[in-house]
Design an enzyme around this catalytic site. Structure first.
Site, PDB file in Angstrom:
ATOM      1  CG  HIS A 149       0.447   5.518   3.953  1.00  0.00           C
ATOM      2  ND1 HIS A 149      -0.056   5.132   5.093  1.00  0.00           N
ATOM      3  CD2 HIS A 149       1.041   4.226   4.212  1.00  0.00           C
ATOM      4  CE1 HIS A 149       0.200   3.990   6.559  1.00  0.00           C
ATOM      5  NE2 HIS A 149       0.734   3.455   5.119  1.00  0.00           N
ATOM      6  CG  HIS A 204      -0.096  -0.137   2.543  1.00  0.00           C
ATOM      7  ND1 HIS A 204      -0.135  -1.384   3.088  1.00  0.00           N
ATOM      8  CD2 HIS A 204      -0.123   0.590   3.865  1.00  0.00           C
ATOM      9  CE1 HIS A 204       0.449  -1.563   4.163  1.00  0.00           C
ATOM     10  NE2 HIS A 204       1.062  -0.287   4.424  1.00  0.00           N
TER      11      HIS A 204
END
Ligand code: 5GP
Ligand code: ZN
Length: 136
Positions: A101, A99
């Site tokens: 951010h 992922h």
């Protein structure tokens, strides 16, 4: 992967505040934001770290990253943006599904990225460069 929170978000078993979706990528608001609009962008396919991704998977994330970052930046009236991607526990990775951010920044938001810059000793820069070049 049924025990992965982000895979459950992809499959719809866990709800999310969806920001963007295409065939390969999903982006949604972080449930514990560092600031309003803090967004996570993930590949839909379960991959633990950046290093296990194929070039095609990484490229799909890269293309969506730019598009989503622009919308988050504009939509939050941000003055800047930090993009962070943690790999492995030492770096702070807590969810082992890749992922990114996206963190929109405003003056006075109180967020600071620690940046304890150092100096290379004699020969150190050349030595680490050589090792990196040999690792391709
Ligand atoms: P990491 O430390 O692995 O880079 O970041 C994981 C992020 O996932 C954290 O910022 C955390 O707040 C976020 N997160 C964890 N569980 C959930 C969840 O169920 N939903 C959403 N939207 N974010 C989550
Ligand atoms: Zn997963």
């Amino acid at each position: 992967m049924t025990d992965c929170i982000f895979c459950r978000i992809v499959s719809g078993q866990i709800p999310c505040a969806k920001v963007y979706e295409d065939d390969h990528v999903l982006a949604f608001l972080d449930i514990n934001p560092l600031m309003p609009g803090h967004t996570l962008l993930i590949p839909k396919k379960h991959v633990e770290t950046l290093f296990e991704m194929t070039p095609q998977e990484a490229a799909a994330c890269g293309a969506a990253l730019q598009k989503v970052a622009a919308a988050v930046f504009k939509g939050t009236d941000a003055e800047g943006m930090n993009i962070l991607q943690n790999n492995y526990e030492i770096s702070g990775q807590e969810i082992f599904h890749v992922h990114f951010h996206l963190m929109p920044r405003k003056s006075g938001d109180g967020f600071k990225v620690p940046w304890p810059a150092k100096k290379y000793g004699p020969g150190e820069m050349e030595a680490v460069l050589e090792k990196i070049l040999q690792a391709f």
